[in-house]
Design a protein around this motif. Sequence first.
Motif, PDB file in Angstrom:
ATOM      1  N   PRO A   1       0.752  -1.340  -0.174  1.00 26.76           N
ATOM      2  CA  PRO A   1       0.077   0.044  -0.045  1.00 26.76           C
ATOM      3  C   PRO A   1       0.760   1.330   0.014  1.00 26.76           C
ATOM      4  CG  PRO A   1       0.212  -0.849   2.140  1.00 26.76           C
ATOM      5  CD  PRO A   1       0.716  -1.872   1.295  1.00 26.76           C
ATOM      6  N   CYS A   2       1.451   1.345  -1.027  1.00 27.03           N
ATOM      7  CA  CYS A   2       2.720   2.484  -1.026  1.00 27.03           C
ATOM      8  C   CYS A   2       1.884   3.837  -1.444  1.00 27.03           C
ATOM      9  CB  CYS A   2       3.549   2.409  -2.284  1.00 27.03           C
ATOM     10  SG  CYS A   2       4.923   3.524  -2.356  1.00 27.03           S
ATOM     11  N   LEU A   3       2.199   4.981  -0.889  1.00 25.63           N
ATOM     12  CA  LEU A   3       1.594   6.137  -0.722  1.00 25.63           C
ATOM     13  C   LEU A   3       2.506   7.162  -1.571  1.00 25.63           C
ATOM     14  CD1 LEU A   3      -0.181   6.639   2.480  1.00 25.63           C
ATOM     15  CD2 LEU A   3      -1.284   5.624   0.544  1.00 25.63           C
ATOM     16  N   GLY A   4       3.505   6.419  -2.039  1.00 24.13           N
ATOM     17  CA  GLY A   4       4.414   7.545  -2.963  1.00 24.13           C
ATOM     18  C   GLY A   4       3.852   8.317  -3.790  1.00 24.13           C
ATOM     19  N   PRO A   5       2.900   7.841  -4.782  1.00 29.81           N
ATOM     20  CA  PRO A   5       2.109   8.736  -5.783  1.00 29.81           C
ATOM     21  C   PRO A   5       1.594   9.946  -5.368  1.00 29.81           C
ATOM     22  CG  PRO A   5       1.729   6.427  -6.109  1.00 29.81           C
ATOM     23  CD  PRO A   5       2.376   6.400  -4.848  1.00 29.81           C
ATOM     24  N   ILE A   6       1.292  10.168  -3.928  1.00 25.73           N
ATOM     25  CA  ILE A   6       0.508  11.391  -3.329  1.00 25.73           C
ATOM     26  C   ILE A   6       1.253  11.941  -2.334  1.00 25.73           C
ATOM     27  CG2 ILE A   6      -1.784  10.451  -4.229  1.00 25.73           C
ATOM     28  CD1 ILE A   6      -2.254   9.705  -1.306  1.00 25.73           C
ATOM     29  N   THR A   7       2.478  11.449  -2.273  1.00 27.82           N
ATOM     30  CA  THR A   7       3.252  11.866  -1.014  1.00 27.82           C
ATOM     31  C   THR A   7       4.456  12.835  -1.449  1.00 27.82           C
ATOM     32  OG1 THR A   7       2.621  10.118   0.384  1.00 27.82           O
ATOM     33  CG2 THR A   7       4.617  11.135   1.005  1.00 27.82           C
ATOM     34  N   ALA A   8       4.577  13.876  -0.999  1.00 25.69           N
ATOM     35  CA  ALA A   8       5.705  14.805  -1.253  1.00 25.69           C
ATOM     36  C   ALA A   8       7.095  14.266  -1.052  1.00 25.69           C
ATOM     37  CB  ALA A   8       5.652  16.145  -0.593  1.00 25.69           C
ATOM     38  N   ALA A   9       7.800  14.291  -2.143  1.00 23.47           N
ATOM     39  CA  ALA A   9       9.279  13.761  -2.258  1.00 23.47           C
ATOM     40  C   ALA A   9      10.208  14.831  -1.417  1.00 23.47           C
ATOM     41  CB  ALA A   9       9.872  13.562  -3.536  1.00 23.47           C
ATOM     42  N   GLY A  10      11.331  14.246  -1.326  1.00 21.12           N
ATOM     43  CA  GLY A  10      12.276  14.955  -0.094  1.00 21.12           C
ATOM     44  C   GLY A  10      13.193  14.031   0.359  1.00 21.12           C
ATOM     45  N   CYS A  11      12.430  12.955   0.819  1.00 22.17           N
ATOM     46  CA  CYS A  11      13.245  11.938   1.705  1.00 22.17           C
ATOM     47  C   CYS A  11      14.341  11.164   0.914  1.00 22.17           C
ATOM     48  CB  CYS A  11      12.366  10.942   2.410  1.00 22.17           C
ATOM     49  SG  CYS A  11      11.287  10.113   1.035  1.00 22.17           S
ATOM     50  N   GLY A  12      14.280  11.290  -0.412  1.00 23.78           N
ATOM     51  CA  GLY A  12      14.993  10.600  -1.240  1.00 23.78           C
ATOM     52  C   GLY A  12      14.479   8.920  -1.388  1.00 23.78           C
ATOM     53  N   ALA A  13      12.949   8.928  -1.221  1.00 27.93           N
ATOM     54  CA  ALA A  13      12.404   7.565  -1.421  1.00 27.93           C
ATOM     55  C   ALA A  13      12.837   6.522  -0.616  1.00 27.93           C
ATOM     56  CB  ALA A  13      12.406   7.195  -2.764  1.00 27.93           C
ATOM     57  N   LEU A  14      13.078   7.039   0.836  1.00 33.16           N
ATOM     58  CA  LEU A  14      13.864   6.279   1.683  1.00 33.16           C
ATOM     59  C   LEU A  14      13.265   4.530   1.757  1.00 33.16           C
ATOM     60  CD1 LEU A  14      16.023   7.148   3.294  1.00 33.16           C
ATOM     61  CD2 LEU A  14      14.690   7.735   5.170  1.00 33.16           C
ATOM     62  N   CYS A  15      11.834   4.710   2.308  1.00 32.22           N
ATOM     63  CA  CYS A  15      11.158   3.554   2.499  1.00 32.22           C
ATOM     64  C   CYS A  15      11.301   2.494   1.176  1.00 32.22           C
ATOM     65  CB  CYS A  15       9.914   3.657   3.127  1.00 32.22           C
ATOM     66  SG  CYS A  15       9.915   4.548   4.893  1.00 32.22           S
ATOM     67  N   PRO A  16      10.603   3.120   0.063  1.00 30.63           N
ATOM     68  CA  PRO A  16      10.750   2.102  -1.167  1.00 30.63           C
ATOM     69  C   PRO A  16      11.876   1.596  -1.669  1.00 30.63           C
ATOM     70  CG  PRO A  16       9.369   4.022  -1.493  1.00 30.63           C
ATOM     71  CD  PRO A  16       9.894   4.214  -0.061  1.00 30.63           C
ATOM     72  N   SER A  17      12.969   2.570  -1.236  1.00 31.43           N
ATOM     73  CA  SER A  17      14.480   1.970  -1.574  1.00 31.43           C
ATOM     74  C   SER A  17      14.884   0.815  -0.770  1.00 31.43           C
ATOM     75  CB  SER A  17      15.592   3.284  -1.136  1.00 31.43           C
ATOM     76  OG  SER A  17      15.093   4.275  -1.957  1.00 31.43           O
ATOM     77  N   VAL A  18      14.028   0.627   0.528  1.00 25.88           N
ATOM     78  CA  VAL A  18      14.449  -0.792   1.268  1.00 25.88           C
ATOM     79  C   VAL A  18      13.191  -1.919   0.954  1.00 25.88           C
ATOM     80  CG1 VAL A  18      16.041   0.347   2.502  1.00 25.88           C
ATOM     81  CG2 VAL A  18      13.864   0.267   3.295  1.00 25.88           C
ATOM     82  N   GLY A  19      12.423  -1.580  -0.257  1.00 26.35           N
ATOM     83  CA  GLY A  19      11.294  -2.654  -0.405  1.00 26.35           C
ATOM     84  C   GLY A  19      10.197  -2.341   0.261  1.00 26.35           C
ATOM     85  N   ALA A  20      10.173  -1.072   1.170  1.00 22.24           N
ATOM     86  CA  ALA A  20       9.014  -1.113   1.917  1.00 22.24           C
ATOM     87  C   ALA A  20       7.860   0.080   1.496  1.00 22.24           C
ATOM     88  CB  ALA A  20       9.146  -0.664   3.386  1.00 22.24           C
ATOM     89  N   ALA A  21       6.835  -0.003   1.784  1.00 21.85           N
ATOM     90  CA  ALA A  21       5.503   1.064   1.320  1.00 21.85           C
ATOM     91  C   ALA A  21       6.018   2.464   1.669  1.00 21.85           C
ATOM     92  CB  ALA A  21       4.344   0.531   1.492  1.00 21.85           C
ATOM     93  N   CYS A  22       5.609   3.479   0.944  1.00 24.96           N
ATOM     94  CA  CYS A  22       5.800   4.750   1.580  1.00 24.96           C
ATOM     95  C   CYS A  22       4.382   4.963   2.435  1.00 24.96           C
ATOM     96  CB  CYS A  22       5.753   5.676   0.548  1.00 24.96           C
ATOM     97  SG  CYS A  22       5.506   7.480   0.881  1.00 24.96           S
ATOM     98  N   TYR A  23       4.819   5.592   3.813  1.00 21.07           N
ATOM     99  CA  TYR A  23       3.471   5.841   4.447  1.00 21.07           C
ATOM    100  C   TYR A  23       3.164   7.121   4.396  1.00 21.07           C
ATOM    101  CZ  TYR A  23       7.014   5.772   8.255  1.00 21.07           C
ATOM    102  OH  TYR A  23       8.188   6.338   8.895  1.00 21.07           O
ATOM    103  N   GLY A  24       3.723   8.074   3.696  1.00 22.66           N
ATOM    104  CA  GLY A  24       3.224   9.214   3.553  1.00 22.66           C
ATOM    105  C   GLY A  24       3.848  10.337   4.525  1.00 22.66           C
ATOM    106  N   CYS A  25       5.103  10.062   5.241  1.00 23.31           N
ATOM    107  CA  CYS A  25       5.389  10.914   6.389  1.00 23.31           C
ATOM    108  C   CYS A  25       5.597  12.350   6.093  1.00 23.31           C
ATOM    109  CB  CYS A  25       6.553  10.350   7.259  1.00 23.31           C
ATOM    110  SG  CYS A  25       8.045  10.309   6.374  1.00 23.31           S
ATOM    111  N   TRP A  26       6.093  12.454   4.685  1.00 23.10           N
ATOM    112  CA  TRP A  26       6.273  13.916   4.166  1.00 23.10           C
ATOM    113  C   TRP A  26       5.382  14.719   4.114  1.00 23.10           C
ATOM    114  CZ3 TRP A  26      11.447  13.422   5.047  1.00 23.10           C
ATOM    115  CH2 TRP A  26      12.334  14.513   4.467  1.00 23.10           C
ATOM    116  N   GLY A  27       4.062  14.438   4.263  1.00 25.43           N
ATOM    117  CA  GLY A  27       2.885  14.987   3.825  1.00 25.43           C
ATOM    118  C   GLY A  27       2.529  14.783   2.512  1.00 25.43           C
TER     119      GLY A  27
END
Lengths: 358, 256
Positions: free
Chosen positions: B184-210
Amino acid sequence: MSVSSEKNVQKSFTLPKSDFDQFFTLLAQMGTVYAAVKVSEQSFAFRAVTSAKQIAFDAIRTILPPKKFFYPPSETLITYDKDGIYENEPELEFKVIFGVHPCDLAGLGIMDKIFSSGHADSHYMRQREASFVIGHSCMPDKHCFCQSMGSDCAKSGYDIFLTDIDSDYFIEALTPAGDQFIALAQPILAGATDKDHERNHHFWETRSAAFTNGFNSSNLKVTMEGEWDNKLWDELGERCLSCGSCTPVCPTCYCFDLVDIASLNNDSGSRKREWDSCQFTGFAKVNGDFNFRPTPVDRLKFWYRHKLHGFDDAYADKTCVGCGRCTVSCPSGIDDIVAVVKALQVSSAAKTSEGADA
Amino acid sequence: MSVAKVLPTISVEGLTGCAGELLVILENLDHLLPYVRIKSFPFAQSRNEDGPVDITFVEGSVSQNHDLEKLTKIRANSRWLVAVGNCATTGCLQKASCQQCSAKSMMQAVYGNDSTMSVLPAQPLEHYVKVDVSLPGCPINATQFLAVTASLLREQLPYITSKPVCLECKMKENPCVLIEKNAPCLGPITAAGCGALCPSVGAACYGCWGVCDEPQIEAMKIILTEKGYDVDEVYSRLKAFGAPEHLFERMNKKAN
């Protein structure tokens, strides 16, 4: 058609696959070898390799196309300080890029034209010149439609091309650099016999017949113009995440953002170029908060138009090469170009027959 | 005799938060020290000054009366007020929790009945004062923090893009976890800036950047629902990191 149909022009050779390790050693003498390696259950990526064993020869497509070598995701173009502005020309690593398929070679051809036209992009050009490209044959999967886009046969963009003919590779050189390498590799190569040419020809015929995906592209431009207001676009727009996954993976998407990065000491800085995407809402937003393409539908159509119709850039023609990367990289499944084209063609044909009836 | 150079001044203050941004700033203070004078940074130094300051970085949400008093004073004294981290920019977890149950019952559960603490419903800084620059993140990205500082030191407002995480994933050539793992990756609707930290290790983005700029939340709902995810779960994740309420109104309207 095959890459070797004009066998009199090029000199052709064969290499037994059992000798590929030696061939690889020669490649590695030129520079760092990059080839497709498996990076996950379903994905491959061009990575630096030090041994032939690391290469995924069966990779159909990599996540990013080889454009990343010449037009990297992020690069510093200039630096500046109080005394002046300086072109950033980092020391180049000579890259040997192994296993580029015909669709990607066509993509490189389009990128070459765009980056070399008019005021040529020196950053792209010098990276491109510091490379040796080895094309490689492939068999299509269910998403490949390079045949429909006319990019299934490599005509340019490579130095040498390898066709997989069972136990051997059929090798052709295209450029002076390719000839030089062939001369170097002469001890492990054999001159191609008539039988080898036949085997090569047979491969490409078999491959041409192996495509299961595609469409008739003769009326593509007309279809794209006539179906601009088709309701299909709205349906696709509803599902579009505007995530921009389709553009970085495209061999011919070249849009970028320029960012100035000021240093903390307030007297120097650098200008970086980073991949951008026409799918982002800020892409066509201008002063006064006006957006030329405010909705996902507008942006998606714009991208499809560039791919299947083309616009007024140096290439001025459709830029899709049929690699299928957007189709497999879209989380919403709306970049199935073949399905979209077919649906638009059905609608277009219906209009034509209505016109004929009237 | 050399004349001492007058350096721009900065202050770093924390309201109600985990001090994550304060740590990021502390860790990167070396880069800043030659160019600024630290006027106040109670988290890192014991001798702090009041009064006018060029840039104040404020972490945390306004959750207590003394937060509000502090913030009002900070605003009055600061030329530039920079909200750092999601608590300061959106209210983050604290605001999301307050929306789910009453502040009073939470306080009783944590501090008992005898607490003298006075709480406010958690709010981002801009609910009360004018914020010049908002730098999201949980915690903030050090490079972005330094870039913001550099911009302000040269009298420019920084340009902070809010493109989606997917761009950073593709630039790093990560396999897509939303596609390949049906995560359930929220990457498509989450602001970048973290360098795609979670997906880079195979985990879903949970939207922490807003959320990113104009998030396509309706499409995200369609795709996650098709993958069998409970949309309430997605709501709660997004709300936890400060997605604005109007997004959900839009999403529900579409569904009806």
